[in-house]
Scaffold this active site. Structure first.
Site, PDB file in Angstrom:
ATOM      1  N   GLN A 124     -11.018   1.350  15.672  1.00  0.00           N
ATOM      2  CA  GLN A 124     -11.126   1.119  14.160  1.00  0.00           C
ATOM      3  C   GLN A 124     -12.437   0.063  14.009  1.00  0.00           C
ATOM      4  O   GLN A 124     -11.852  -1.015  14.392  1.00  0.00           O
ATOM      5  CB  GLN A 124     -10.219   1.090  13.018  1.00  0.00           C
ATOM      6  CG  GLN A 124      -9.238   2.156  13.097  1.00  0.00           C
ATOM      7  CD  GLN A 124      -8.193   2.406  11.847  1.00  0.00           C
ATOM      8  OE1 GLN A 124      -7.977   3.566  11.436  1.00  0.00           O
ATOM      9  NE2 GLN A 124      -7.674   1.347  11.810  1.00  0.00           N
ATOM     10  N   ARG A 156      -0.897   5.653  12.661  1.00  0.00           N
ATOM     11  CA  ARG A 156      -1.836   4.800  13.576  1.00  0.00           C
ATOM     12  C   ARG A 156      -2.191   6.193  14.432  1.00  0.00           C
ATOM     13  O   ARG A 156      -1.589   6.820  15.010  1.00  0.00           O
ATOM     14  CB  ARG A 156      -0.983   3.868  14.188  1.00  0.00           C
ATOM     15  CG  ARG A 156      -0.706   2.568  13.537  1.00  0.00           C
ATOM     16  CD  ARG A 156      -1.926   2.011  13.033  1.00  0.00           C
ATOM     17  NE  ARG A 156      -1.824   0.695  12.414  1.00  0.00           N
ATOM     18  CZ  ARG A 156      -1.902   0.690  10.886  1.00  0.00           C
ATOM     19  NH1 ARG A 156      -1.874   1.793  10.310  1.00  0.00           N
ATOM     20  NH2 ARG A 156      -1.682  -0.500  10.127  1.00  0.00           N
ATOM     21  N   ASN A 167       0.882  -1.205   0.209  1.00  0.00           N
ATOM     22  CA  ASN A 167       0.019  -0.225   0.106  1.00  0.00           C
ATOM     23  C   ASN A 167       0.774   1.180   0.071  1.00  0.00           C
ATOM     24  O   ASN A 167       0.143   2.309   0.127  1.00  0.00           O
ATOM     25  CB  ASN A 167      -1.125   0.026   1.301  1.00  0.00           C
ATOM     26  CG  ASN A 167      -0.095   0.228   2.479  1.00  0.00           C
ATOM     27  OD1 ASN A 167       1.121   0.117   2.559  1.00  0.00           O
ATOM     28  ND2 ASN A 167      -0.838   0.419   3.752  1.00  0.00           N
TER      29      ASN A 167
END
Length: 338
Positions: free
Chosen positions: A283, A254, A117
């Site tokens: 999350q 994060r 990613n």
């Protein structure tokens, strides 16, 4: 073998996209594994309910697949309740939702799809930085609301050229952020655990600074460092207030690196120019998470690393890792976390 994958729910509506790329990271796409695994006689359970996965499927799973975007938090107690479990695989990058120390103690491999990613997240970080600097969200909201108040937007809209941008974390993502920002003629500073060589610094166009100096000298800061015991809560109230008045903060690392309540206070009293980011804790973020309603933010729901192209990369990495595991072959070395 029983393979369990906990993925985000599939799209509620049918979307038209002309790229020909599928949404592989959802329950509907199932990481492109269903046909292969079921044809080989394996049980493949794909669901979005994390509680159900932990309660009903983890105890007899051989492989457990999760994602950073819809993470299943696997504690040491959870892992101890799974005597057959041999592999926890993150479809993406970032496995801090897994108790890796306990996994190693129990002989469970923790792995992720390293590098899948990095391009997507770096592009997202630059987009969010520009969104803050140019005051884009309020301008867009004016269009939605039927307003046309140029002065209101222009009063907090800046050029990024000649600004000082500090990057904390100069790994694969941080490096790509720096390379993309070079074209904007910014002054770049960086801080990372292991300083890069002078040649690398010349390529990135960034100078190393100790953390406190970087924070004090930067007009904007981008967080791209991993969540560790050292970085957890690194941006508490004191450090947030040590940033330049009106500075911008972007967090694609994060959520727990930034103190949740302190950030709200610092934005409410106007010390910072804005906060953008793609990461939260926990999350998915609950509906009443205070970051949703704080002023001056440009947040997204952890979508940076799951563009259609990124999904093809991390799905391919998961497919390769599962194939190797089932064949008794070692996983790629750079995928293994613990």
């Amino acid at each position: 073998m029983k393979i369990v994958a906990v993925l985000y729910p599939g799209p509620a509506e049918q979307h038209v996209d002309h790229s020909g790329l599928d949404v592989l990271g959802s329950t509907e796409g199932a990481l492109g594994l269903r046909e292969q695994l079921e044809s080989e006689g394996h049980e493949y359970v794909v669901l979005s309910d994390r509680d159900e996965a932990l309660r009903e499927h983890l105890p007899d799973a051989d492989v457990f697949i999760t994602t950073p975007f819809w993470p299943t938090y696997l504690s040491g107690d959870d892992l101890r309740r799974a005597p057959r479990l041999k592999l926890v695989l993150t479809a993406g990058v970032g496995s801090d939702h897994v108790d890796s120390d306990t996994a190693a103690e129990l002989g469970i491999t923790v792995a992720e799809v390293t590098g899948s990613n990095v391009v997507s997240v770096a592009e997202h970080a630059v987009m969010q930085l520009l969104t803050l600097v140019r005051n884009y969200i309020p301008a867009y909201q004016q269009v939605v609301d039927g307003r046309w108040d140029i002065a209101d937007i222009a009063a907090r809209s800046h050029d990024i050229e000649d600004k000082t941008v500090g990057i904390i974390g100069m790994g694969q993502i941080g490096q790509r952020i720096a390379l993309r920002l070079k074209g904007f003629d910014v002054r770049m500073l960086y801080n990372t655990r292991h300083r890069r060589s002078s040649t690398e610094e010349a390529v990135f166009g960034a100078r190393f600074k100790h953390l406190d100096d970087l924070v004090a000298q930067s007009d904007a800061i981008v967080l791209s460092c991993p969540l560790t015991s050292e970085t957890k809560g690194m941006f508490g109230e004191e450090r947030l207030r040590s940033m330049r008045p009106g500075a911008w903060l972007v967090n694609i690392a994060r959520g727990q690196i930034v103190d949740t309540d302190a950030l709200v206070r610092v934005l409410e009293d106007g010390h910072l120019g804005g906060y953008a980011g793609d990461v939260w804790y926990p999350q998915p973020a609950p509906a009443d998470h205070p970051w949703r309603s704080m002023p001056g933010h440009a947040l997204t729901p952890h979508v940076s690393g799951t563009s259609l192209e990124a999904q093809q990369r991390y799905a391919a990495g998961v497919q390769d890792s599962v194939r190797r595991f089932l064949a008794g072959e070692p996983l790629q070395d750079d995928y293994v976390v613990a």
